[in-house]
Design an enzyme around this catalytic site. Sequence first.
Site, PDB file in Angstrom:
ATOM      1  CG  ASP A 237      -9.502  59.497  -0.642  1.00  0.00           C
ATOM      2  OD1 ASP A 237      -8.271  59.521  -1.336  1.00  0.00           O
ATOM      3  OD2 ASP A 237     -10.126  58.848  -0.935  1.00  0.00           O
TER       4      ASP A 237
ATOM      5  CG  ASP B 199      -4.776  58.390  -2.525  1.00  0.00           C
ATOM      6  OD1 ASP B 199      -4.259  57.815  -3.600  1.00  0.00           O
ATOM      7  OD2 ASP B 199      -5.775  58.909  -2.265  1.00  0.00           O
TER       8      ASP B 199
ATOM      9  CG  ASP C   2      -2.816  56.204  -8.619  1.00  0.00           C
ATOM     10  OD1 ASP C   2      -2.384  56.219  -7.579  1.00  0.00           O
ATOM     11  OD2 ASP C   2      -3.983  56.423  -9.224  1.00  0.00           O
TER      12      ASP C   2
ATOM     13  CB  THR D 245      -6.454  60.817 -10.220  1.00  0.00           C
ATOM     14  OG1 THR D 245      -7.638  60.680  -9.925  1.00  0.00           O
ATOM     15  CG2 THR D 245      -5.655  59.847  -9.295  1.00  0.00           C
TER      16      THR D 245
ATOM     17  CD  GLU E   1      -7.456  55.225  -4.693  1.00  0.00           C
ATOM     18  OE1 GLU E   1      -6.190  56.159  -4.587  1.00  0.00           O
ATOM     19  OE2 GLU E   1      -8.288  55.564  -5.153  1.00  0.00           O
TER      20      GLU E   1
ATOM     21  CB  ILE F 169      -1.747  59.746  -7.579  1.00  0.00           C
ATOM     22  CG1 ILE F 169      -0.483  59.320  -8.114  1.00  0.00           C
ATOM     23  CG2 ILE F 169      -2.109  61.230  -8.044  1.00  0.00           C
ATOM     24  CD1 ILE F 169       0.729  59.977  -8.046  1.00  0.00           C
ATOM     25  CG  ASP F 170      -5.682  62.341  -2.198  1.00  0.00           C
ATOM     26  OD1 ASP F 170      -6.894  61.808  -2.396  1.00  0.00           O
ATOM     27  OD2 ASP F 170      -5.785  63.256  -1.331  1.00  0.00           O
TER      28      ASP F 170
HETATM   29  P1  AMP Z   1     -10.627  65.802  -3.624  1.00  0.00           P
HETATM   30  O1  AMP Z   1      -9.339  66.091  -4.575  1.00  0.00           O
HETATM   31  O2  AMP Z   1     -10.697  66.443  -2.369  1.00  0.00           O
HETATM   32  O3  AMP Z   1     -11.767  66.177  -4.418  1.00  0.00           O
HETATM   33  O4  AMP Z   1     -10.655  64.328  -3.278  1.00  0.00           O
HETATM   34  C1  AMP Z   1     -10.226  63.490  -4.050  1.00  0.00           C
HETATM   35  C2  AMP Z   1     -10.522  61.951  -3.485  1.00  0.00           C
HETATM   36  O5  AMP Z   1     -11.947  61.785  -3.572  1.00  0.00           O
HETATM   37  C3  AMP Z   1      -9.951  61.006  -4.514  1.00  0.00           C
HETATM   38  O6  AMP Z   1      -9.242  60.174  -3.909  1.00  0.00           O
HETATM   39  C4  AMP Z   1     -11.157  59.864  -4.626  1.00  0.00           C
HETATM   40  O7  AMP Z   1     -11.046  58.630  -4.455  1.00  0.00           O
HETATM   41  C5  AMP Z   1     -12.386  60.709  -3.951  1.00  0.00           C
HETATM   42  N1  AMP Z   1     -13.690  60.566  -4.661  1.00  0.00           N
HETATM   43  C6  AMP Z   1     -14.107  59.920  -5.591  1.00  0.00           C
HETATM   44  N2  AMP Z   1     -15.370  59.938  -5.888  1.00  0.00           N
HETATM   45  C7  AMP Z   1     -15.942  60.671  -4.659  1.00  0.00           C
HETATM   46  C8  AMP Z   1     -17.050  61.117  -4.757  1.00  0.00           C
HETATM   47  N3  AMP Z   1     -18.031  61.014  -5.212  1.00  0.00           N
HETATM   48  N4  AMP Z   1     -17.392  62.016  -3.500  1.00  0.00           N
HETATM   49  C9  AMP Z   1     -16.037  61.977  -2.516  1.00  0.00           C
HETATM   50  N5  AMP Z   1     -14.908  61.932  -2.982  1.00  0.00           N
HETATM   51  C10 AMP Z   1     -14.891  61.110  -3.908  1.00  0.00           C
HETATM   52 MG    MG Z   2      -7.466  59.719  -3.100  1.00  0.00          MG
END
Ligand code: AMP
Ligand code: MG
Length: 332
Positions: free
Chosen positions: A275, A122, A46, A127, A69, A124-125
């Site tokens: 994101d 972002d 990251d 993680t 981020e 690393i989206d």
């Molecule tokens: P995904 O891989 O689609 O589940 O989304 C990943 C992103 O969701 C990450 O970048 C996190 O920053 C974000 N994230 C973290 N916590 C939550 C949450 N409670 N609800 C939705 N997204 C979140």
């Molecule tokens: Mg992200």
Amino acid sequence: MFRNNPRLEFALDAVQQAATLAAFIQDKMVTEALTKDDRSPVTVADFAAQAVVGSLLEKTFPGELLVGEEQAEVLRSPDGQEELDQITNFVGMVIPGINPESVCDAIDRGISEPGENYWTLDPIDGTKGFLRKAQYACALAYVEKGRVVLGVLGCPNITYNLEDSKNEGGSLLAASRGEGSWIASLNEKLDRNGFTRLQVSSQTDPEGARLLRSFESGHTNTDLIDAFQEEFGIKADPVRMDSQAKYALLAGGKGEIYLRLLSPDKPEYREKIWDQAAGSIIVEEAGGVVTDLDGKQLDFSKGRTLRNNRGICASNGAFHDLALRSLRAVNA
Ligand code: AMP
Ligand code: MG
């Protein structure tokens, strides 16, 4: 293809370098010896990816804002020295000779608050996907007056043909407002002829729709997604995938609907701009539609989170009205 656009050229180069470095770090650090709670590989990747983008931005567009981020505060403290050295070694592979202080400065290039025009990153989206050796993405976008105007996604584990694969080389996706969405191989030298245009699915039968959702149940509302699926009439099981790679699949016709709904455990969570920025324009420019749950355009004009947002509905366009109606019917 795209018209000549220095910002897009920069974004393609920066994301290609950052995502390639992230994949290298994953390969070296996410090993079988890694314990379940050890997040250090993704922390290193990251910071390294943000340092690469921050440093290249400083050279190319020194005056432009970057909203990233990450921030380097912990790396500047005595406790962060070991990690900073590790990060500096990796970043040095892309930016030869960079020292630890310049790595921190490059990361902190991203601590700006959004202005009227800004970049958002972002590094690393996804993680959790990175640590599972599943999907993750490096996502960079440029926003003008609250609207994304260009976006680039680097997806090391999505192939050029949008297949989910760990060993076949990744993909680089880009969109510029009014100029379409395009995909190239992440692992080849950037060349205009290497890009293929993306087009969303033309499916119009709800029974044939494929739904994309987070892999992590804690990032969404799975009960509501189940209810939506029944209301809409989708037959196939949802595709669970980490990161904005879901937007990549939707843009390339490998799915028809992508929902982000607030998790019941975290109703106060608000979507971060980085994101959604790059992924959403890639879907729109491939012919899809991305809105909030009320059908309104996403608003990137107010700070680090989306303004007035409680979820996102993205689709191939043909299904959008039915998707919004189905969401209302299940009280989403
Ligand atoms: P995904 O891989 O689609 O589940 O989304 C990943 C992103 O969701 C990450 O970048 C996190 O920053 C974000 N994230 C973290 N916590 C939550 C949450 N409670 N609800 C939705 N997204 C979140
Ligand atoms: Mg992200």
